[in-house]
Motif scaffolding. Sequence first.
Motif, PDB file in Angstrom:
ATOM      1  N   UNK A 264      32.596  12.230  57.165  1.00  0.00           N
ATOM      2  CA  UNK A 264      33.965  12.676  56.984  1.00  0.00           C
ATOM      3  C   UNK A 264      34.396  12.527  55.528  1.00  0.00           C
ATOM      4  N   UNK A 265      33.983  11.418  54.909  1.00  0.00           N
ATOM      5  CA  UNK A 265      34.349  11.187  53.513  1.00  0.00           C
ATOM      6  C   UNK A 265      33.721  12.239  52.595  1.00  0.00           C
ATOM      7  N   UNK A 266      32.517  12.702  52.946  1.00  0.00           N
ATOM      8  CA  UNK A 266      31.834  13.684  52.110  1.00  0.00           C
ATOM      9  C   UNK A 266      32.566  15.020  52.089  1.00  0.00           C
ATOM     10  N   UNK A 267      33.314  15.325  53.156  1.00  0.00           N
ATOM     11  CA  UNK A 267      34.028  16.600  53.218  1.00  0.00           C
ATOM     12  C   UNK A 267      35.338  16.573  52.440  1.00  0.00           C
ATOM     13  N   UNK A 268      35.825  15.392  52.097  1.00  0.00           N
ATOM     14  CA  UNK A 268      37.113  15.291  51.398  1.00  0.00           C
ATOM     15  C   UNK A 268      37.050  14.171  50.353  1.00  0.00           C
ATOM     16  N   UNK A 269      36.221  14.333  49.297  1.00  0.00           N
ATOM     17  CA  UNK A 269      36.063  13.257  48.303  1.00  0.00           C
ATOM     18  C   UNK A 269      37.360  12.917  47.575  1.00  0.00           C
ATOM     19  N   UNK A 270      38.277  13.861  47.470  1.00  0.00           N
ATOM     20  CA  UNK A 270      39.517  13.615  46.730  1.00  0.00           C
ATOM     21  C   UNK A 270      40.301  12.450  47.314  1.00  0.00           C
ATOM     22  N   UNK A 271      40.395  12.413  48.641  1.00  0.00           N
ATOM     23  CA  UNK A 271      41.197  11.355  49.264  1.00  0.00           C
ATOM     24  C   UNK A 271      40.374  10.160  49.725  1.00  0.00           C
ATOM     25  N   UNK A 272      39.036  10.303  49.833  1.00  0.00           N
ATOM     26  CA  UNK A 272      38.216   9.200  50.333  1.00  0.00           C
ATOM     27  C   UNK A 272      37.553   8.398  49.217  1.00  0.00           C
ATOM     28  N   UNK A 273      37.146   9.052  48.153  1.00  0.00           N
ATOM     29  CA  UNK A 273      36.373   8.376  47.103  1.00  0.00           C
ATOM     30  C   UNK A 273      37.278   8.000  45.935  1.00  0.00           C
ATOM     31  N   UNK A 274      38.296   7.217  46.231  1.00  0.00           N
ATOM     32  CA  UNK A 274      39.304   6.895  45.209  1.00  0.00           C
ATOM     33  C   UNK A 274      38.931   5.683  44.366  1.00  0.00           C
ATOM     34  N   UNK A 275      37.974   4.876  44.833  1.00  0.00           N
ATOM     35  CA  UNK A 275      37.586   3.674  44.073  1.00  0.00           C
ATOM     36  C   UNK A 275      36.058   3.660  43.967  1.00  0.00           C
ATOM     37  N   UNK A 276      35.514   4.450  43.055  1.00  0.00           N
ATOM     38  CA  UNK A 276      34.067   4.608  42.921  1.00  0.00           C
ATOM     39  C   UNK A 276      33.354   3.275  42.646  1.00  0.00           C
ATOM     40  N   UNK A 277      33.848   2.441  41.705  1.00  0.00           N
ATOM     41  CA  UNK A 277      33.158   1.167  41.450  1.00  0.00           C
ATOM     42  C   UNK A 277      33.064   0.277  42.692  1.00  0.00           C
ATOM     43  N   UNK A 278      34.146   0.216  43.468  1.00  0.00           N
ATOM     44  CA  UNK A 278      34.122  -0.631  44.666  1.00  0.00           C
ATOM     45  C   UNK A 278      33.164  -0.072  45.720  1.00  0.00           C
ATOM     46  N   UNK A 279      33.150   1.232  45.875  1.00  0.00           N
ATOM     47  CA  UNK A 279      32.216   1.850  46.827  1.00  0.00           C
ATOM     48  C   UNK A 279      30.776   1.562  46.407  1.00  0.00           C
ATOM     49  N   UNK A 280      30.491   1.681  45.117  1.00  0.00           N
ATOM     50  CA  UNK A 280      29.138   1.394  44.622  1.00  0.00           C
ATOM     51  C   UNK A 280      28.754  -0.063  44.840  1.00  0.00           C
ATOM     52  N   UNK A 281      29.708  -0.967  44.662  1.00  0.00           N
ATOM     53  CA  UNK A 281      29.407  -2.392  44.904  1.00  0.00           C
ATOM     54  C   UNK A 281      29.021  -2.620  46.360  1.00  0.00           C
ATOM     55  N   UNK A 282      29.705  -1.940  47.278  1.00  0.00           N
ATOM     56  CA  UNK A 282      29.368  -2.094  48.694  1.00  0.00           C
ATOM     57  C   UNK A 282      28.010  -1.464  49.012  1.00  0.00           C
ATOM     58  N   UNK A 283      27.717  -0.338  48.401  1.00  0.00           N
ATOM     59  CA  UNK A 283      26.391   0.261  48.601  1.00  0.00           C
ATOM     60  C   UNK A 283      25.307  -0.687  48.081  1.00  0.00           C
ATOM     61  N   UNK A 284      25.523  -1.242  46.899  1.00  0.00           N
ATOM     62  CA  UNK A 284      24.569  -2.175  46.298  1.00  0.00           C
ATOM     63  C   UNK A 284      24.353  -3.391  47.189  1.00  0.00           C
ATOM     64  N   UNK A 285      25.403  -3.844  47.823  1.00  0.00           N
ATOM     65  CA  UNK A 285      25.325  -5.032  48.681  1.00  0.00           C
ATOM     66  C   UNK A 285      24.556  -4.750  49.963  1.00  0.00           C
TER      67      UNK A 285
END
Length: 510
Positions: free
Chosen positions: A110-131
């Motif tokens: 769902x997030x992939x279809x609407x990056x504007x409203x879902x991917x608002x904090x790229x660094x935090x998302x990357x930290x969770x992926x890294x974890x």
Amino acid sequence: MAERRRSGRRVVWEEVAAPQESSSLPEPYEVTMVQALRLDETLLEEIPEEAGWDSEGAWLLSLLDCSDMGTVFGEYFRPSQKTDVLLVAIAALTADDAHDRQMGSDIVDMALTDPVSWLTDVPEILRHIHRNVEHIRTEPARRSLHSLLLQLMEWSPREVVRSLLGISPVCDRAAVAMWEVLVSVRWALRRVMSELLGVLQDWRLGRVFSSATEDACIYPLALLACANIDTEEFAALYKARRYLRRPSPVMLLMVLTGLNTLSKTPEMARKLAVLLPDILETLTDANANVKTKALVLFINVMGHMESEEANPIFLSLAEKLLPLFDDECSRVRELSIRLFQDMMKTVVGRSKKKLLKTVQSVLLPLLLHTNEEIESVAKASRDTLHASAKFLGWRRLSSVAKTGQTTLIGECLITHRKSRVEEYLLQSLPYLKDPQATVREEAIRFIGLAARRQSILSQERLWHICDALLPLGKDTEPSVRSLAAKTISVLTIEQSPTSRWSLRSLCCWL
């Protein structure tokens, strides 16, 4: 926010903020992430036991079809709350419970279809992926995470590259796994390299991230991927810097992934030829992943090189490939054997004469590997054995190699070069310890065949052969034990039938 904890094989979503008493969604009511994943305890108690849900995180999503779920998140969640939900979904991809993983994948999709409203904090998302990236065990969950990483790269490449460098400046295993996804796709690789060039050109950032850039040979790779530089200019640049001389193993793995992505086009492959001598040096002590990627790179690059240009590299490569035929990794064995076959088809002129002795030395190993349990390696061995016979001009061996009958091939080897029989015998002895029973059996059969064809064996040579065969009397495979015993008996009787050199005296001596 919500926190994840493990309870047995389930992922339980613990409530941090108290839920509202109502479970309805009236406008302009702002729904919290906790309610989206769990609602409240009163509604949870209303779920009948026969429903069989074993994950508090998954059952709510089952109550909503895809359109309803999209409506709920779209109408009642703010962008920051959607990002919070996405962070929980990333963690859910590591869950043992299939419902939890599916919930995570659905939210990621769902997030992939609407990056504007879902991917608002790229660094935090990357930290969770890294974890979480190293804890994702299933292929569908990995695909979801990879798609998310690539979407982040497309959405905000500058922020992704610099955030990932900041998360792991020394590039740990989790970071390498993330980088590998990003450099495995050509368009993403170009964006990564472009951003890394910017980092390297900024001396303040370059100092901070030096271990994740220079040590990883990133600079020449970035120039190759992004700059309009011809083959000669790149070769001069690389020879002046020689970044691939002593890279760390972890970083080398990532760089080889990027180089393989680039090497798929003829233009880029020809530029990469200057790197091959240094990559060749990495094959000796590298792990299976590095060897595999290096071999793929050799296959890609050398397939686009002119024969005259490739010949010097071929001669150096041939000696390095022989030990890889017996590597413990089947993929490495297959690729090294295939590459040797490609090499013989390309080499010409004086280099072909220089390669004759090396090709003769691979005949027996190829024969034994044709009996591998892993069919892809066995087929590569048959094909390369046939190509080797053609290269040497041995017509009978070339014809027999097509049949795949190992006894006929063995006899052909022995009769074609009787002076090499003792060499073949010595070469076959290490294969008696091969992990695969089929290879051990083939080695025993060849030893018996070769020893019987040798009119007279010295007592020292016979002792050496039998000494290698005797431990197989305790082999785990009955067929190996039986064949080894018969071979020892035949050898001791046929070689010295009237002497004191009998099987009994041999065993006593040993």
